[in-house]
Write a protein that holds these residues in place. Structure first.
Motif, short mmCIF file in Angstrom:
data_model
loop_
_atom_site.label_atom_id
_atom_site.label_comp_id
_atom_site.label_asym_id
_atom_site.label_seq_id
_atom_site.Cartn_x
_atom_site.Cartn_y
_atom_site.Cartn_z
N SER A 1 -12.84 8.22 -3.63
CA SER A 1 -13.14 7.72 -2.28
C SER A 1 -14.41 8.36 -1.78
O SER A 1 -14.59 9.57 -1.89
CB SER A 1 -11.98 8.02 -1.33
N LYS A 2 -15.29 7.56 -1.20
CA LYS A 2 -16.54 8.08 -0.66
C LYS A 2 -16.36 8.64 0.75
O LYS A 2 -16.97 9.64 1.11
CB LYS A 2 -17.61 6.98 -0.64
N ASP A 3 -15.53 7.97 1.57
CA ASP A 3 -15.42 8.36 2.97
C ASP A 3 -14.12 9.06 3.34
O ASP A 3 -13.94 9.48 4.49
CB ASP A 3 -15.62 7.14 3.88
N GLY A 4 -13.18 9.17 2.40
CA GLY A 4 -11.93 9.85 2.69
C GLY A 4 -10.92 9.02 3.45
O GLY A 4 -9.90 9.56 3.88
N ASN A 5 -11.17 7.74 3.60
CA ASN A 5 -10.23 6.87 4.32
C ASN A 5 -9.28 6.15 3.37
O ASN A 5 -8.07 6.17 3.54
CB ASN A 5 -10.99 5.85 5.17
N LEU A 6 -9.85 5.50 2.35
CA LEU A 6 -9.07 4.74 1.39
C LEU A 6 -9.69 4.91 0.01
O LEU A 6 -10.87 5.25 -0.11
CB LEU A 6 -9.04 3.24 1.77
N ASP B 1 -11.66 3.65 -2.83
CA ASP B 1 -12.61 2.55 -2.92
C ASP B 1 -13.22 2.40 -4.31
O ASP B 1 -14.09 1.55 -4.53
CB ASP B 1 -13.72 2.70 -1.88
N ALA B 2 -12.78 3.22 -5.27
CA ALA B 2 -13.32 3.12 -6.63
C ALA B 2 -12.36 3.80 -7.60
O ALA B 2 -11.55 4.65 -7.21
CB ALA B 2 -14.70 3.74 -6.73
N MET C 1 -9.19 -5.91 -9.00
CA MET C 1 -8.59 -4.59 -9.22
C MET C 1 -7.48 -4.34 -8.20
O MET C 1 -6.38 -3.88 -8.56
CB MET C 1 -9.64 -3.48 -9.13
N ARG C 2 -7.74 -4.64 -6.93
CA ARG C 2 -6.72 -4.40 -5.90
C ARG C 2 -5.49 -5.26 -6.14
O ARG C 2 -4.36 -4.85 -5.88
CB ARG C 2 -7.29 -4.68 -4.51
N GLY D 1 -3.35 1.73 0.34
CA GLY D 1 -4.16 2.91 0.07
C GLY D 1 -5.48 2.60 -0.61
O GLY D 1 -6.28 3.49 -0.86
N PHE D 2 -5.71 1.31 -0.93
CA PHE D 2 -6.93 0.88 -1.62
C PHE D 2 -7.68 -0.13 -0.74
O PHE D 2 -7.08 -0.89 0.01
CB PHE D 2 -6.59 0.21 -2.95
N VAL D 3 -8.99 -0.14 -0.86
CA VAL D 3 -9.80 -1.08 -0.10
C VAL D 3 -10.89 -1.66 -0.99
O VAL D 3 -11.44 -0.96 -1.86
CB VAL D 3 -10.45 -0.38 1.13
#
Length: 273
Positions: A221-226, A228-229, A257-258, A268-270
């Motif tokens: 996660s890049k932003d710590g929210n969800l 994302d990779a 992927m999601r 938990g995924f975006v």
């Protein structure tokens, strides 16, 4: 006259009772305050100090050892226990091997080269739902060069338990189908960059696309929210010669992927923008 005679008597009566009432009132107030303080201390203990990163380092004539993990892991008792046992076991095994190698070298008249074992865990994602950790372990046992290996751990905060990336998939086959084309294209891009020439398909793993599901898959996660990779971590010798080192193929979450993630984990995924 009657009224005038009653007033001094009433004043005297009040004056006589006032000290006792004051003492009783003071005692009652003190008791209430003490009770409230005791209740507050029993019901709301002071917050625990924030967890600190853990690191153990030791260097002897036989072994250079290190083991470390971040504060996020140190805040979870289960992981502290798990990593503590893993560190103790791996250290004992490595030290035993180093001592045996030293004795063998001495008998054969060869110089002994001290061994190394270093494991360091880092955070790949720390979201409200998941804590994703990745480790890198370097092992040297006296040969021409050491080897680097990788591992991952996924902690489900909502359920307070360890899980895995494959456990959150609908099926590994569905997830593999969702990522394979993107993975192969990006792997070849990285190979070409390291080799200075486009990849020409052959009959070996250094030119063919390898199976991403046999590699380490790390939610990130890049932003710590969800999440994302998902990063596919490939160790030396798996996708190229040792000189090329490791590969890390980052695959942003897309709809395919999601869709290969179980419904109960999809929040938990975006899909990356």
């Amino acid at each position: 006259m009657r009224g005038g005679g009653l007033l001094p008597a009433a004043v005297l009566a009040l004056g006589a009772c006032s000290p006792a009432q004051d003492v009783a009132a003071d005692n009652a107030a003190a008791n209430v305050a003490a009770t409230r303080f005791a209740d507050r201390m029993a019901g709301a203990p002071p917050p625990a100090p924030p967890a600190e990163p853990f690191e153990e380092e030791e260097k002897t004539d036989f072994l250079e050892f290190a083991y470390a993990y971040p504060a996020q892991a140190a805040a979870i008792p289960f992981l502290v226990d798990k990593f503590g046992k893993e560190a103790a076991s791996s250290k004992a095994d490595a030290l035993k091997m180093a001592r045996e190698d030293s004795a063998s070298a001495k008998r054969s008249g060869y110089p002994f080269r001290p061994h190394s074992l270093e494991t360091r865990w880092t955070v790949a994602a720390d979201t409200p739902r998941f804590l994703s950790l990745q480790s890198q372990t370097y092992v040297y046992t006296g040969g021409a060069h050491g080897m680097t290996g990788y591992d991952g751990l996924l902690w489900d905060k909502a359920r307070k338990r360890e899980t895995s990336i494959k456990a959150v998939m609908t099926t590994p086959a569905a997830f593999a189908a969702a990522i394979r084309d993107r993975f192969c294209a990006e792997l070849d891009n990285q190979r070409a960059e390291k080799r200075g020439a486009p990849v020409v398909r052959g009959d070996d793993d250094f030119t063919e696309c390898i199976d991403p599901m046999e590699q380490l898959l790390v939610p990130a996660s890049k932003d710590g929210n969800l999440i994302d990779a998902v990063v596919v971590v490939i160790g030396p010798y798996s996708a190229g010669p040792y000189a090329e080192g490791s590969y890390e193929v980052r695959l942003p979450v897309d709809a395919a992927m999601r869709g290969a993630i179980k419904t109960e984990y999809q929040d938990g995924f975006v899909v990356a923008r």
